[in-house]
Design an enzyme around this catalytic site. Sequence first.
Site, PDB file in Angstrom:
ATOM      1  N   THR A   1       0.719  -0.888   0.206  1.00 10.18           N
ATOM      2  CA  THR A   1       0.294   0.384   0.118  1.00 10.18           C
ATOM      3  C   THR A   1       0.746   1.575  -0.129  1.00 10.18           C
ATOM      4  O   THR A   1       0.063   2.363  -0.186  1.00 10.18           O
ATOM      5  CB  THR A   1      -0.625   0.470   1.055  1.00 10.18           C
ATOM      6  N   GLY A   2       1.966   0.711   0.476  1.00  9.96           N
ATOM      7  CA  GLY A   2       2.775   2.366   0.019  1.00  9.96           C
ATOM      8  C   GLY A   2       2.454   3.453   1.445  1.00  9.96           C
ATOM      9  O   GLY A   2       3.458   3.086   2.091  1.00  9.96           O
ATOM     10  N   THR A   3       2.164   4.427   0.746  1.00  9.20           N
ATOM     11  CA  THR A   3       0.705   5.047   2.290  1.00  9.20           C
ATOM     12  C   THR A   3       1.387   6.077   3.316  1.00  9.20           C
ATOM     13  O   THR A   3       2.639   5.904   3.430  1.00  9.20           O
ATOM     14  CB  THR A   3       0.842   3.080   3.008  1.00  9.20           C
ATOM     15  N   THR A   4       0.587   6.721   3.773  1.00  3.78           N
ATOM     16  CA  THR A   4       0.410   7.485   4.470  1.00  3.78           C
ATOM     17  C   THR A   4      -0.842   7.389   5.244  1.00  3.78           C
ATOM     18  O   THR A   4      -2.119   7.922   4.532  1.00  3.78           O
ATOM     19  CB  THR A   4       0.595   8.937   3.966  1.00  3.78           C
TER      20      THR A   4
END
Length: 218
Positions: free
Chosen positions: A18-21
């Site tokens: 999800t890579g994500t922040t």
Amino acid sequence: KMLEESSEPGWLSEEVKTGTTIIAIEFDGGVVLGSDSRVSAGETVVNRVMNKLSLLHDKIYCALSGSAADAQTIAEMVNYQLDVHSIEVGEDPQVRSAATLVKNISYKYKEELSAHLIVAGWDKRGGGQVYVTLNGLLSRQPFAVGGSGSAYVYGFVDAEYRKAMSKEDCQQFVVNTLSLAMSRDGSSGGVAYLVTIDEKGAEEKCILGNELPTFYDQ
């Protein structure tokens, strides 16, 4: 004879992450959760608009990071267990109960799973609550950030967070944090998803990329 190079694109063999922040913050009477929407496999973006805020119960959500498959599986398992639990006890589950279920699964399968979930919500006993769960850790925090983009915004959230922020201030805090992380982190991007939860229920919102606040270098 030399082996022919595979024509299969590299991202097919990469784990989808999800890579994500992700972020969650408490306010007096509820919580606000937020996430970006980019899902990547290696250097390839495989989904630009995935909602990483997953419903666990009516007034409890979790924010997903790490392996997309692992995080979604944990969320689905906890969602099912909370539904059964709420029927057994005849009332809505506590936020801490949901976070404890996530923690137990994360710890039991920590060698196999690669996921970090922030659990947040509202219940009549504790009000708005935010919990971090990582490899069996369970800790309540006034706010929490996670995912690859969090490294770019820790200084910002530490400087900008204040006690007793209003619901509107918390929503803006989440949006600003996501916008800054998405502008710096190559694995974060797309749109910003927000969920605001209080005694009345959950309100979901999607903010398009061109509607996010901009800062000096943008």
